[in-house]
Design a protein around this motif. Structure first.
Motif, short mmCIF file in Angstrom:
data_model
loop_
_atom_site.label_atom_id
_atom_site.label_comp_id
_atom_site.label_asym_id
_atom_site.label_seq_id
_atom_site.Cartn_x
_atom_site.Cartn_y
_atom_site.Cartn_z
N ALA A 79 0.83 -1.19 0.00
CA ALA A 79 0.00 0.00 0.00
C ALA A 79 0.87 1.25 0.00
N ALA A 80 0.34 2.32 -0.57
CA ALA A 80 1.12 3.56 -0.68
C ALA A 80 1.54 4.11 0.68
N GLU A 81 0.73 3.84 1.71
CA GLU A 81 1.10 4.37 3.04
C GLU A 81 2.31 3.65 3.63
N ARG A 82 2.79 2.63 2.96
CA ARG A 82 4.01 1.95 3.41
C ARG A 82 5.26 2.46 2.69
N VAL A 224 11.85 4.57 1.07
CA VAL A 224 11.77 3.62 2.16
C VAL A 224 10.50 2.80 1.98
N VAL A 225 10.59 1.50 2.24
CA VAL A 225 9.42 0.64 2.32
C VAL A 225 9.40 0.06 3.73
N ALA A 226 8.33 0.33 4.46
CA ALA A 226 8.25 -0.09 5.87
C ALA A 226 6.79 -0.19 6.27
N GLY A 227 6.53 -0.51 7.52
CA GLY A 227 5.17 -0.49 8.03
C GLY A 227 4.61 0.91 8.01
N ALA A 228 3.29 1.02 7.89
CA ALA A 228 2.67 2.34 7.77
C ALA A 228 2.95 3.22 8.99
N GLN A 229 2.97 2.64 10.19
CA GLN A 229 3.24 3.43 11.38
C GLN A 229 4.66 3.98 11.36
N THR A 230 5.62 3.17 10.93
CA THR A 230 7.01 3.64 10.84
C THR A 230 7.13 4.75 9.80
N VAL A 231 6.46 4.58 8.68
CA VAL A 231 6.50 5.61 7.64
C VAL A 231 5.96 6.93 8.17
N ARG A 232 4.88 6.87 8.95
CA ARG A 232 4.33 8.11 9.52
C ARG A 232 5.32 8.78 10.46
#
Length: 361
Positions: A79-82, A224-232
């Motif tokens: 997903a884009a949020e990641r 970066v590709v990561a979990g959505a919470q980390t990206v935020r």
């Protein structure tokens, strides 16, 4: 393998963590054949230059990264949020250091030194896991302390050129641990073998760069590709509009089907050119030249007696190579060279043989 903890601030062992290959080709080094920087020669290709230059008409508008973010997300099946777009992969290390609060951060060395430098600058204590040449610089089970809650490792690793198995990396994942894998050079590996970007693993953070294969170091593009919470978390630590409009166009262009096919061809070619370079270095073994492990990246690390003197002699013969003594775990007898075409490597090997002679002539 051993682990040592350094206090925040300057590196107490004397390693210059801010030294990088581009320093070898500044000033007088501009006239040298550049084997110190791991950017693909002859880049960016004309079609990519055209795509990027086409973005100049829109410079009056603020950059909108949504389309590029979607392209990256589609590329990795997430997903884009990641996805977080960054001003080169190096910015991601700074964001991680600013956004996270690790109790025990560990960097696996020898590797790219910016992750540790960024953590130190942010006031964190940093532990080092030092991989040994005698082990081929391979990551072994149990090397990373169990209580490490932030672990950084490169794959393939700069400067060792070692490609760690994906399973070995994923075994480092733990509840409560952030596992950062730097895949800046993975697109130079045929089939991106052992890549972990896009996998749904809690705590996994993968960094990618578009500057190496595509010659965009001056444009600064990565993600970066990561979990959505980390990206935020990382996004909150990032300045507004971090990637320029030309950079966003480059992201989309470099992940297109055409670009992926070209990158696959480059990965195949670099493997063939690397084999020729390694064969030449092997022939110089009687003079003390030795390669450890199995290089699988577009550069090769080797050990040679009186490495710093040899490096200076190579400059006299017209070649800039990367000194190895700024990488934790290495010393003055280590040099790194970029893989180039066969003719360039042959000329370099001739120069190296001369530099290894007693007179260095």
């Amino acid at each position: 393998m051993s682990t040592e903890v350094r206090p925040a601030g300057r590196d107490t062992a004397g390693y210059d963590l801010r030294h990088h290959g581009d320093a070898e080709v500044r000033g007088d080094g501009r006239s040298l054949t550049d084997l110190a920087v791991n950017v693909r020669a002859g880049t960016p290709p004309p079609w990519l230059r055209e795509r990027i230059s086409g973005a100049l008409d829109g410079l009056a508008a603020y950059p909108d990264g949504r389309a590029a973010r979607e392209v990256v997300a589609a590329r990795h099946g997430v997903a884009a949020e990641r996805v977080l777009l960054t001003s080169g992969a190096a910015e991601a290390f700074v964001l991680l250091a600013r956004a996270l609060s690790p109790r025990r951060a560990v960097v696996v060395h020898p590797q790219f030194t910016e992750p540790e430098a960024a953590l130190l600058d942010a006031g964190h204590r940093v532990g080092r896991v030092l991989l040994r040449a005698e082990d081929g610089f391979r990551l072994r089970d149990g090397a990373v302390p169990e209580d490490a809650d932030l672990v950084v490792v490169g794959n393939p690793t700069n400067p060792t050129s070692v490609l760690h198995p994906a399973d070995a990396l994923l075994r480092l994942a733990r509840p409560g641990r952030t596992l950062v894998v730097d895949e800046a050079f993975i697109d130079a590996v045929p089939g991106e073998r052992e890549a972990v970007a896009g996998l749904d693993v809690p705590g996994l953070v993968v960094l990618r760069s578009l500057t190496k294969t595509w010659g965009l170091a001056g444009l600064r593009v990565g993600y970066v590709v990561a979990g959505a919470q980390t990206v935020r978390l990382l996004e909150r630590a990032q300045p507004l509009w971090p990637v320029s409009s030309p950079g966003l166009v480059a992201v989309q262009a470099c992940l297109s089907e055409r670009a992926r096919a070209e990158a696959a061809g480059f990965a195949q070619a670099v493997g063939e050119d690397r084999a020729g370079l390694l064969a030449g270095l092997t022939r110089l073994a009687p003079a003390g030249v030795r390669v450890y492990g199995v290089p699988e990246a577009p550069f090769v690390l080797f050990r040679v007696p009186d490495g710093l003197d040899v490096r200076e002699r190579l400059r006299g013969h017209g070649f800039a190579v990367r000194r190895g003594d700024t990488f934790p775990g290495l010393g003055p007898d280590w040099l790194r060279v970029a893989v180039r075409d066969g003719a360039t490597s042959a000329a370099f090997l001739t120069a190296l043989e001369r530099a290894l002679s007693p007179a260095g002539a």
